[in-house]
Design a protein around this motif. Structure first.
Motif, mmCIF file in Angstrom:
data_model
loop_
_atom_site.group_PDB
_atom_site.id
_atom_site.type_symbol
_atom_site.label_atom_id
_atom_site.label_comp_id
_atom_site.label_asym_id
_atom_site.label_seq_id
_atom_site.Cartn_x
_atom_site.Cartn_y
_atom_site.Cartn_z
ATOM 1 N N VAL A 313 0.865 -1.154 0.047
ATOM 2 C CA VAL A 313 0.001 0.114 0.070
ATOM 3 C C VAL A 313 1.045 1.160 0.306
ATOM 4 C CG1 VAL A 313 -1.708 1.338 1.289
ATOM 5 C CG2 VAL A 313 -1.689 -1.225 1.283
ATOM 6 N N LYS A 314 0.746 2.099 -0.812
ATOM 7 C CA LYS A 314 1.414 3.364 -1.087
ATOM 8 C C LYS A 314 0.669 4.492 -1.597
ATOM 9 C CE LYS A 314 5.599 1.123 -3.006
ATOM 10 N NZ LYS A 314 6.306 1.290 -3.804
ATOM 11 N N ASP A 315 0.948 5.715 -1.271
ATOM 12 C CA ASP A 315 0.084 6.871 -1.649
ATOM 13 C C ASP A 315 -1.109 6.931 -1.129
ATOM 14 O OD1 ASP A 315 2.401 7.522 -3.545
ATOM 15 O OD2 ASP A 315 1.231 6.203 -5.231
ATOM 16 N N LEU A 316 -1.231 6.644 0.336
ATOM 17 C CA LEU A 316 -2.434 6.569 1.012
ATOM 18 C C LEU A 316 -2.893 8.173 1.298
ATOM 19 C CD1 LEU A 316 -4.709 5.327 2.421
ATOM 20 C CD2 LEU A 316 -3.218 5.206 4.499
ATOM 21 N N THR A 317 -4.100 8.485 0.718
ATOM 22 C CA THR A 317 -4.500 9.979 0.881
ATOM 23 C C THR A 317 -6.050 9.982 1.391
ATOM 24 O OG1 THR A 317 -3.068 10.566 -1.060
ATOM 25 C CG2 THR A 317 -4.713 12.197 -0.380
ATOM 26 N N PHE A 318 -6.143 10.918 2.237
ATOM 27 C CA PHE A 318 -7.622 11.106 2.628
ATOM 28 C C PHE A 318 -7.876 12.539 2.175
ATOM 29 C CE2 PHE A 318 -6.087 7.824 5.569
ATOM 30 C CZ PHE A 318 -7.222 6.927 5.545
ATOM 31 N N TYR A 319 -9.054 12.768 1.831
ATOM 32 C CA TYR A 319 -9.450 13.918 1.233
ATOM 33 C C TYR A 319 -11.143 14.482 1.283
ATOM 34 C CZ TYR A 319 -10.672 10.885 -2.653
ATOM 35 O OH TYR A 319 -11.180 9.781 -3.333
ATOM 36 N N SER A 320 -11.284 15.520 1.559
ATOM 37 C CA SER A 320 -12.667 16.270 1.533
ATOM 38 C C SER A 320 -12.602 17.209 0.505
ATOM 39 C CB SER A 320 -12.928 16.663 2.834
ATOM 40 O OG SER A 320 -12.179 17.679 3.251
ATOM 41 N N ILE A 339 -17.768 15.619 -1.023
ATOM 42 C CA ILE A 339 -17.202 14.094 -1.060
ATOM 43 C C ILE A 339 -16.040 14.003 0.057
ATOM 44 C CG2 ILE A 339 -15.930 12.684 -2.552
ATOM 45 C CD1 ILE A 339 -16.851 13.935 -4.951
ATOM 46 N N LEU A 340 -16.373 12.821 0.752
ATOM 47 C CA LEU A 340 -15.424 12.541 1.594
ATOM 48 C C LEU A 340 -14.601 11.145 1.133
ATOM 49 C CD1 LEU A 340 -16.923 12.822 5.252
ATOM 50 C CD2 LEU A 340 -14.894 13.954 4.053
ATOM 51 N N GLY A 341 -13.432 10.940 0.927
ATOM 52 C CA GLY A 341 -12.826 9.672 0.501
ATOM 53 C C GLY A 341 -11.475 9.442 0.841
ATOM 54 N N THR A 342 -11.158 8.390 0.331
ATOM 55 C CA THR A 342 -9.645 7.996 0.509
ATOM 56 C C THR A 342 -9.192 7.430 -1.106
ATOM 57 O OG1 THR A 342 -7.867 6.555 1.782
ATOM 58 C CG2 THR A 342 -10.240 5.583 1.306
ATOM 59 N N SER A 343 -7.968 7.451 -1.235
ATOM 60 C CA SER A 343 -7.334 6.953 -2.539
ATOM 61 C C SER A 343 -5.820 6.202 -2.160
ATOM 62 C CB SER A 343 -6.974 7.905 -3.608
ATOM 63 O OG SER A 343 -6.139 8.799 -3.277
ATOM 64 N N PHE A 344 -5.563 5.017 -2.672
ATOM 65 C CA PHE A 344 -4.283 4.594 -2.506
ATOM 66 C C PHE A 344 -3.805 3.643 -3.549
ATOM 67 C CE2 PHE A 344 -7.594 2.036 -0.377
ATOM 68 C CZ PHE A 344 -7.226 0.907 -0.627
ATOM 69 N N SER A 345 -2.566 3.291 -3.548
ATOM 70 C CA SER A 345 -2.187 2.282 -4.669
ATOM 71 C C SER A 345 -1.872 0.869 -3.855
ATOM 72 C CB SER A 345 -0.794 2.672 -5.238
ATOM 73 O OG SER A 345 -0.865 3.823 -5.927
ATOM 74 N N LEU A 346 -2.707 0.099 -4.591
ATOM 75 C CA LEU A 346 -2.302 -1.283 -4.068
ATOM 76 C C LEU A 346 -1.620 -2.386 -5.275
ATOM 77 C CD1 LEU A 346 -2.972 -3.627 -1.870
ATOM 78 C CD2 LEU A 346 -5.197 -3.940 -2.977
ATOM 79 N N LYS A 347 -0.243 -2.424 -4.970
ATOM 80 C CA LYS A 347 0.682 -3.111 -6.068
ATOM 81 C C LYS A 347 0.347 -2.185 -7.267
ATOM 82 C CE LYS A 347 3.623 -5.981 -4.035
ATOM 83 N NZ LYS A 347 5.075 -5.700 -4.453
ATOM 84 N N PRO A 348 -0.140 -2.901 -8.186
ATOM 85 C CA PRO A 348 -0.335 -2.162 -9.653
ATOM 86 C C PRO A 348 -1.656 -1.589 -9.787
ATOM 87 C CG PRO A 348 -1.000 -4.565 -9.777
ATOM 88 C CD PRO A 348 -0.355 -4.308 -8.357
ATOM 89 N N PHE A 349 -2.525 -1.631 -8.722
ATOM 90 C CA PHE A 349 -3.778 -1.188 -8.808
ATOM 91 C C PHE A 349 -4.059 0.297 -8.056
ATOM 92 C CE2 PHE A 349 -4.630 -5.894 -8.360
ATOM 93 C CZ PHE A 349 -4.886 -6.068 -9.756
ATOM 94 N N SER A 350 -4.770 1.200 -8.743
ATOM 95 C CA SER A 350 -5.106 2.369 -8.125
ATOM 96 C C SER A 350 -6.627 2.237 -7.686
ATOM 97 C CB SER A 350 -4.962 3.663 -9.032
ATOM 98 O OG SER A 350 -5.331 4.800 -8.604
ATOM 99 N N ILE A 351 -6.793 2.563 -6.424
ATOM 100 C CA ILE A 351 -8.247 2.425 -5.760
ATOM 101 C C ILE A 351 -8.605 3.590 -5.080
ATOM 102 C CG2 ILE A 351 -9.447 1.256 -3.981
ATOM 103 C CD1 ILE A 351 -7.444 -1.025 -4.214
ATOM 104 N N TYR A 352 -9.899 4.117 -5.231
ATOM 105 C CA TYR A 352 -10.597 5.396 -4.902
ATOM 106 C C TYR A 352 -11.802 4.573 -4.295
ATOM 107 C CZ TYR A 352 -7.972 8.644 -7.573
ATOM 108 O OH TYR A 352 -6.708 9.663 -7.918
ATOM 109 N N LEU A 353 -11.919 5.264 -3.152
ATOM 110 C CA LEU A 353 -13.299 5.026 -2.300
ATOM 111 C C LEU A 353 -13.807 6.228 -1.734
ATOM 112 C CD1 LEU A 353 -15.411 2.929 -0.897
ATOM 113 C CD2 LEU A 353 -13.915 2.893 1.267
ATOM 114 N N GLU A 354 -15.418 6.361 -2.091
ATOM 115 C CA GLU A 354 -15.739 7.763 -1.902
ATOM 116 C C GLU A 354 -16.870 7.669 -1.445
ATOM 117 O OE1 GLU A 354 -12.877 10.399 -5.069
ATOM 118 O OE2 GLU A 354 -15.247 10.164 -5.384
#
Length: 393
Positions: A313-320, A339-354
């Motif tokens: 897990v890299k580039d873990l970001t929390f944002y509003s 919008i409240l959310g978080t984004s991060f990299s999971l190995k080769p995947f880019s994931i956003y949860l909002e």
């Protein structure tokens, strides 16, 4: 939710993702200057109020870029369809369009030009927020807008100056309606849009000036943008006008980042029945927009520099993010998005949860798609959960 046997296209996508875990980079470098790549993305939508619980394919993107000492360029094409919210077409790829396609020339490290389908330099660049869904600025015609034309860019240690002339919107893609572009732009209305108009935008001039700024430990930039264009109405055969300006500020400090912008937009289309609304469209849809209003947006985020789970897990970001389109017509209801959310990299995947919240927002929570940005619709907050999982190569 899908149950039982995995559909064939999901099985193929799963195999692609499993292979991605063992292949860190699949981008193809062709020679010393060309790179070929793209992305495969899945989406999850959950809205209990509307009984929406969907997992499906979001998009496939294919792109290419070129860079040498002097010449540069990039292009990307997108494919959609068959899955929510495009379940009304039978096949994936039935909805498709070009995102951008441009070539450029660097005179030196400070000066360059770009020609083709490229991003209009208005306000915060390249995006107004940290979110996946972007702000209301995207659907009122300001944020992440690509049009056909050219722009000049001048960069120094302190200044960034951009000026552009755009002849027209992007060429139409393929879909079921008239809003068949990546960007939300002025578009003739589809037949089902009540009070829809038939305008197109031409001869857009834009200028943007930004200067680096420092306030204590916060380092960033302040800037001003100005835009003007012609609006041609197919019914009256007359030209109207669009004018807009924006002031913005962005800065970073020890993992924290903020983005702020105010913009004023005034459109005077020569519609046969008044100038209070105009139809815009993109992503295979068209809807009405209040022609005059103030736009506000603010974004705050924090990014962790460390990696976690043994580097997975890299580039873990929390944002509003909050944005508001304050309409000048007192009879119209304002549009808001939070919008409240978080984004991060999971190995080769880019994931956003909002967690998406909208009020008179055509894209969130079942508000009226065609009228929310104009007179308004359900004047209360609606919300839903959204996740996007992408493999970029």
């Amino acid at each position: 939710m899908h149950q039982g046997r995995l559909p064939p296209h999901y099985a193929g996508l799963l195999c692609t993702w499993l292979f991605a875990l063992s292949a860190p980079v699949l981008a193809v470098q062709v020679g010393d200057h060309w790179d070929l790549g793209g992305a495969v993305r899945m989406r999850v939508d959950d809205d209990s109020q509307r009984h929406i619980h969907k997992i499906g394919m979001d998009t496939v993107m294919l792109g290419a870029s070129y860079a040498s000492d002097s010449w540069i360029g990039a292009a990307r094409y997108r494919f959609y369809g068959a899955e929510y919210p495009y379940q009304y077409v039978p096949h994936f790829g039935d909805i498709r369009f070009m995102e951008y396609a441009w070539i450029g020339y660097r005179f030196d490290p400070r000066h360059q030009v770009e020609l083709g389908l490229n991003q209009v330099p208005f306000g915060l660049q390249p995006l107004y927020s940290s979110t996946f869904w972007e702000t209301l600025g995207n659907i009122v015609g300001m944020e992440d807008i690509d049009m056909l034309g050219g722009k000049y860019r001048w960069d120094t240690h302190e200044w960034n100056v951009q000026a552009g002339y755009y002849v027209r919107q992007a060429w139409p893609g393929h879909g079921t309606g008239r809003g068949s572009t990546y960007s939300v732009v002025v578009t003739p209305a589809d037949p089902g849009v009540a009070g829809g108009t038939r305008n197109v935008e031409r001869d857009l001039f834009v200028g943007r000036v930004a200067r680096k700024a420092r306030f204590g430990e916060w380092k960033g930039e302040v800037g001003f943008s100005l835009l003007t264009s012609s609006l041609y109405n197919d019914d009256t055969r007359r030209y109207g006008r669009r004018n807009a300006y924006a002031v913005h500020y962005s800065a970073q400090k020890n993992g924290w980042a903020t983005k702020l912008q105010y913009a004023r937009q005034q459109m005077a289309p020569r519609n046969p029945h008044g100038e209070q609304t105009i139809t815009v469209g993109g992503y295979d849809g068209t809807f009405n927009l209040a022609t005059r209003g103030n736009f506000y947006t603010g974004d705050l985020s924090y990014t962790f520099v460390d990696s976690y789970l043994v580097g997975w897990v890299k580039d873990l970001t929390f944002y509003s993010s909050y944005s508001l389109y304050e309409k000048s017509n007192p009879a119209f209801r304002n549009s808001q998005r939070f919008i409240l959310g978080t984004s991060f990299s999971l190995k080769p995947f880019s994931i956003y949860l909002e967690w998406l919240n909208g009020r008179n927002d055509p894209y969130i929570g079942g508000n009226s798609y065609t009228q929310s940005l104009a007179a308004g619709s359900i004047n209360r907050w609606r919300n839903q959960l959204y996740m996007n999982i992408g493999y970029y190569f």
